[in-house]
Scaffold this motif. Structure first.
Motif, PDB file in Angstrom:
ATOM      1  N   LEU A  34       0.853  -1.180   0.000  1.00 25.45           N
ATOM      2  CA  LEU A  34       0.000   0.000   0.000  1.00 25.45           C
ATOM      3  C   LEU A  34       0.892   1.234   0.000  1.00 25.45           C
ATOM      4  N   ILE A  35       0.661   2.160  -0.915  1.00 26.08           N
ATOM      5  CA  ILE A  35       1.541   3.324  -1.058  1.00 26.08           C
ATOM      6  C   ILE A  35       1.233   4.391  -0.013  1.00 26.08           C
ATOM      7  N   ASN A  36      -0.019   4.814   0.103  1.00 30.54           N
ATOM      8  CA  ASN A  36      -0.381   5.879   1.044  1.00 30.54           C
ATOM      9  C   ASN A  36      -0.920   5.248   2.325  1.00 30.54           C
ATOM     10  N   LYS A  37      -0.106   5.250   3.364  1.00 30.91           N
ATOM     11  CA  LYS A  37      -0.495   4.613   4.623  1.00 30.91           C
ATOM     12  C   LYS A  37      -1.256   5.560   5.552  1.00 30.91           C
ATOM     13  N   LYS A  38      -1.422   6.813   5.133  1.00 35.04           N
ATOM     14  CA  LYS A  38      -2.109   7.796   5.980  1.00 35.04           C
ATOM     15  C   LYS A  38      -3.620   7.747   5.835  1.00 35.04           C
ATOM     16  N   ILE A  39      -4.122   7.197   4.728  1.00 30.51           N
ATOM     17  CA  ILE A  39      -5.565   7.138   4.484  1.00 30.51           C
ATOM     18  C   ILE A  39      -6.124   5.879   5.123  1.00 30.51           C
ATOM     19  N   ASP A  40      -7.275   6.026   5.831  1.00 30.39           N
ATOM     20  CA  ASP A  40      -7.917   4.886   6.467  1.00 30.39           C
ATOM     21  C   ASP A  40      -8.962   4.305   5.508  1.00 30.39           C
ATOM     22  N   TYR A  41      -8.645   3.177   4.914  1.00 27.13           N
ATOM     23  CA  TYR A  41      -9.563   2.535   3.966  1.00 27.13           C
ATOM     24  C   TYR A  41     -10.575   1.637   4.656  1.00 27.13           C
ATOM     25  N   LEU A  42     -10.436   1.444   5.958  1.00 24.61           N
ATOM     26  CA  LEU A  42     -11.353   0.577   6.697  1.00 24.61           C
ATOM     27  C   LEU A  42     -12.610   1.298   7.177  1.00 24.61           C
TER      28      LEU A  42
END
Length: 94
Positions: free
Chosen positions: A85-93
């Protein structure tokens, strides 16, 4: 090189793949990722988004691989030997 359109993918099933990757620590082997996806879709009572076929190393889904390649084109993930995963700052959950 790649152009990021939005912070979130267009389809729910692609967001689900990103959330699964986030849950397992932002990086997984391709084979393990597909196996986890298979187990989650068959064990949990969720909408089935992918059709799986038996293969050498376990279940395989052409549709899931197509979604992963698309997420790579949109720069959400890096899809090589491992899926990162490239952007670890966004919460996809959420």
């Amino acid at each position: 090189m790649y152009k990021k359109v939005n912070d979130f993918p267009k389809y729910y099933r692609q967001k689900f793949l990103l959330g699964l990757l986030q849950r397992f620590g932002y990086s997984l082997n391709k084979t393990d990722f597909i196996k986890y996806l298979f187990l989650i879709e068959n064990e949990e009572n969720i909408n089935r988004n992918y059709f799986f076929l038996p293969y050498k190393y376990g279940p395989f889904s052409f549709h899931a691989y197509a979604d992963l390649r698309r997420l790579d084109e949109l720069s959400f993930i890096r899809f090589n030997k491992k899926i990162d995963l490239i952007n670890k700052k966004i919460d996809y959950l959420s």
